[in-house]
Design an enzyme around this catalytic site. Sequence first.
Site, mmCIF file in Angstrom:
data_model
loop_
_atom_site.group_PDB
_atom_site.id
_atom_site.type_symbol
_atom_site.label_atom_id
_atom_site.label_comp_id
_atom_site.label_asym_id
_atom_site.label_seq_id
_atom_site.Cartn_x
_atom_site.Cartn_y
_atom_site.Cartn_z
ATOM 1 N N HIS A 145 0.806 -1.228 0.000
ATOM 2 C CA HIS A 145 0.000 0.000 0.000
ATOM 3 C C HIS A 145 0.839 1.277 0.000
ATOM 4 C CE1 HIS A 145 -3.483 -2.398 0.181
ATOM 5 N NE2 HIS A 145 -3.609 -2.526 1.491
ATOM 6 N N HIS A 216 -9.601 2.036 0.960
ATOM 7 C CA HIS A 216 -9.533 0.906 1.886
ATOM 8 C C HIS A 216 -10.594 0.998 2.977
ATOM 9 C CE1 HIS A 216 -7.817 -2.604 3.666
ATOM 10 N NE2 HIS A 216 -6.644 -2.493 3.063
ATOM 11 N N GLU A 354 -11.786 -3.778 -2.421
ATOM 12 C CA GLU A 354 -10.936 -2.729 -2.961
ATOM 13 C C GLU A 354 -10.810 -2.888 -4.478
ATOM 14 O OE1 GLU A 354 -7.223 -2.829 -0.383
ATOM 15 O OE2 GLU A 354 -8.475 -4.432 0.439
#
Length: 390
Positions: A145, A216, A354
């Site tokens: 991420h 997220h 996601e």
Amino acid sequence: MKLHFKLLVPMLCLGMLISCTTSSTKNPQVSIDSISKSAVLSQKEFQKSIDGKNTDLYILKNKNGVEAAFTNYGARIISLKVPNQHGVQTDVVVGFSSVDQYIKSTEPYFGSTIGRYGNRIAKGKFILDGTSYSLSINNGVNSLHGGKKGFQDVVWDTNQINEQSIAFSYLSKDMEEGYPGNLKVKVIYNLTDSNELKISYEATTDRKTVVNLTNHAFFNLNGEGSGTILNHQLQINSNLYTPVDSTLIPIGKHESVTKTPFDFRKFSAIGKRITDEHEQLKNGKGYDHNYVLNNQNGNQMLHAASVEGDKSGIIMEVFTIEPGLQFYSGNFMQSKNTFKGGSKDDFRTAFCLETQHFPDSPNQPNFPSTVLNPGILYNTRSIYKFSIKK
């Protein structure tokens, strides 16, 4: 008789008072209000200076009374209140009641915009035009991420366009977390009168780079603090998924969901097969896998998934132009953080869907490319639409 009557009157009054008080505490609206925005979200708790920039709390509302709260710390969604099947406003996004809680959380991604690269890159390395780039390692041996300080940990510039739209902007400087190019990013949230939360992402770069942006949000359609999500009914419009190794990096191929616990082409309870003896479930400690969405061509908004809250009757539909969808079943929630309404982030009490390009795409030539060139606009869109079971 007179003495008994004098005693009886105050006793009756007291009994009526107790009865009224007791019945009001059983009113479900009171319970819901106790964890509503007005009770727990204070703008002051979201006003802080971080890295020389100020954070704040922002609210969007539509004509139906649906309400979404955001902060520019991580360009993140804090709460999203939609009506359940009884008309009671229900907060379906878990989150915290202050910026400080987001900063200190053992799970840094709640509700945030993810970048520069959503999901994992193997060993934090990739090669672009013959040049090798090394990223921050923050997830075992991999980069996750965006690295140690991804987009969830920065303060974004804010433009609240109107009561139903807000834009967050950020300049990710050249070589931030190891990524090449000055990347200008914009994320626009739009809360429509059709009870849709539309998310649009834009980015430009002055140097060839890789980009994979997503959101997220952790959802519980029965409401934050309502317990497990394992009885939610889930449907994913996908025939294939990308299996992973023990570090959750894709092994480079697509596999059919047929006759596996990953088959959600028809509605099935999230928890129905989550404990099956399957190597991929062991690798992910449950579901933490990318689904290859059917019929995605990169331009047309298509249906990706639907989820139904088993207690609330709330239905969430996901639409996107992205080729993939990461389904995460809350496997690493460890009861270490306290949400807005006082509940803990207990094991599998929220899930994520996601929208994305695939994990580790810079190292996987068979996956859709995530390369962004100078002069090209990165532009992707996703929608989370809410309705009630009929």
